[in-house]
Design a protein around this motif. Structure first.
Motif, PDB file in Angstrom:
ATOM      1  N   SER A  13       0.595  -1.304  -0.065  1.00 54.15           N
ATOM      2  CA  SER A  13       0.165  -0.092   0.131  1.00 54.15           C
ATOM      3  C   SER A  13       0.768   1.091   0.102  1.00 54.15           C
ATOM      4  O   SER A  13       0.461   2.277  -0.206  1.00 54.15           O
ATOM      5  CB  SER A  13      -0.977  -0.007   1.364  1.00 54.15           C
ATOM      6  N   GLY A  14       2.233   1.332   0.275  1.00 55.61           N
ATOM      7  CA  GLY A  14       3.124   2.237   0.437  1.00 55.61           C
ATOM      8  C   GLY A  14       3.483   2.427   1.603  1.00 55.61           C
ATOM      9  O   GLY A  14       4.081   3.451   1.756  1.00 55.61           O
ATOM     10  N   LYS A  15       2.576   2.065   2.559  1.00 58.09           N
ATOM     11  CA  LYS A  15       2.792   2.554   4.181  1.00 58.09           C
ATOM     12  C   LYS A  15       3.980   1.874   4.583  1.00 58.09           C
ATOM     13  O   LYS A  15       4.484   0.861   4.249  1.00 58.09           O
ATOM     14  CB  LYS A  15       1.680   1.838   4.946  1.00 58.09           C
ATOM     15  N   PRO A  16       5.021   2.941   5.194  1.00 55.59           N
ATOM     16  CA  PRO A  16       6.385   2.415   5.670  1.00 55.59           C
ATOM     17  C   PRO A  16       6.299   1.332   6.791  1.00 55.59           C
ATOM     18  O   PRO A  16       5.393   1.695   7.838  1.00 55.59           O
ATOM     19  CB  PRO A  16       6.865   3.583   6.118  1.00 55.59           C
ATOM     20  N   THR A  17       7.039   0.474   6.882  1.00 56.16           N
ATOM     21  CA  THR A  17       7.339  -0.124   8.179  1.00 56.16           C
ATOM     22  C   THR A  17       8.721  -0.438   8.411  1.00 56.16           C
ATOM     23  O   THR A  17       9.605  -0.143   7.527  1.00 56.16           O
ATOM     24  CB  THR A  17       6.427  -1.480   8.103  1.00 56.16           C
ATOM     25  N   MET A  18       9.070  -1.422   9.289  1.00 54.01           N
ATOM     26  CA  MET A  18      10.618  -1.685   9.656  1.00 54.01           C
ATOM     27  C   MET A  18      10.689  -3.311   9.492  1.00 54.01           C
ATOM     28  O   MET A  18       9.833  -3.988   9.868  1.00 54.01           O
ATOM     29  CB  MET A  18      10.949  -1.220  11.036  1.00 54.01           C
ATOM     30  N   VAL A  19      11.875  -3.770   9.338  1.00 59.12           N
ATOM     31  CA  VAL A  19      12.149  -5.145   9.182  1.00 59.12           C
ATOM     32  C   VAL A  19      13.550  -5.234  10.168  1.00 59.12           C
ATOM     33  O   VAL A  19      14.448  -4.139   9.861  1.00 59.12           O
ATOM     34  CB  VAL A  19      12.415  -5.500   7.632  1.00 59.12           C
ATOM     35  N   LEU A  20      13.245  -5.832  10.973  1.00 60.85           N
ATOM     36  CA  LEU A  20      14.550  -6.299  11.907  1.00 60.85           C
ATOM     37  C   LEU A  20      15.210  -7.250  11.654  1.00 60.85           C
ATOM     38  O   LEU A  20      14.526  -8.464  11.506  1.00 60.85           O
ATOM     39  CB  LEU A  20      14.006  -6.030  13.574  1.00 60.85           C
ATOM     40  N   THR A  21      16.445  -7.408  11.386  1.00 60.72           N
ATOM     41  CA  THR A  21      17.385  -8.572  11.025  1.00 60.72           C
ATOM     42  C   THR A  21      18.436  -8.642  12.023  1.00 60.72           C
ATOM     43  O   THR A  21      18.762  -7.871  12.943  1.00 60.72           O
ATOM     44  CB  THR A  21      17.914  -8.536   9.653  1.00 60.72           C
ATOM     45  N   GLY A  22      19.158  -9.730  11.985  1.00 59.99           N
ATOM     46  CA  GLY A  22      20.332  -9.770  12.933  1.00 59.99           C
ATOM     47  C   GLY A  22      20.124  -9.671  14.084  1.00 59.99           C
ATOM     48  O   GLY A  22      19.017 -10.321  14.879  1.00 59.99           O
ATOM     49  N   GLY A  23      21.061  -9.026  14.999  1.00 60.03           N
ATOM     50  CA  GLY A  23      20.644  -8.692  16.530  1.00 60.03           C
ATOM     51  C   GLY A  23      19.415  -8.085  17.141  1.00 60.03           C
ATOM     52  O   GLY A  23      18.718  -8.443  17.879  1.00 60.03           O
ATOM     53  N   ALA A  24      18.846  -7.364  16.023  1.00 59.04           N
ATOM     54  CA  ALA A  24      17.777  -6.663  16.117  1.00 59.04           C
ATOM     55  C   ALA A  24      16.514  -7.285  16.205  1.00 59.04           C
ATOM     56  O   ALA A  24      15.514  -7.319  17.016  1.00 59.04           O
ATOM     57  CB  ALA A  24      17.582  -5.223  15.338  1.00 59.04           C
TER      58      ALA A  24
END
Length: 68
Positions: A13-24
């Motif tokens: 939809s264009g809405k921003p979100t976050m992806v956490l990888t590794g230690g996060a």
């Protein structure tokens, strides 16, 4: 945990979100209660030369009917 473990992506939809990888990602998984999934809300704004972001992470209960 490093800054490179945090990424901003757009949903279809264009809405921003976050992806956490590794230690996060591991830390988020450790903090999320059993039987729940994390949901990240992200709001970003900018007006040169400034930028601001608000991040809220909530834990939503898993359900048998998820995705229906």
């Amino acid at each position: 945990m490093f800054w490179r473990d945090l990424g901003v992506v757009n949903e279809p939809s264009g809405k921003p979100t976050m992806v956490l990888t590794g230690g996060a990602g591991k830390r988020l998984a450790d903090l999320t209660p059993k039987g729940h999934r994390p949901y990240i809300h992200l709001t970003i704004t900018d007006e040169f030369p400034y930028a601001q972001a608000f991040v809220i992470i909530e834990a939503l209960p898993l359900t048998e009917n998820a995705g229906m």
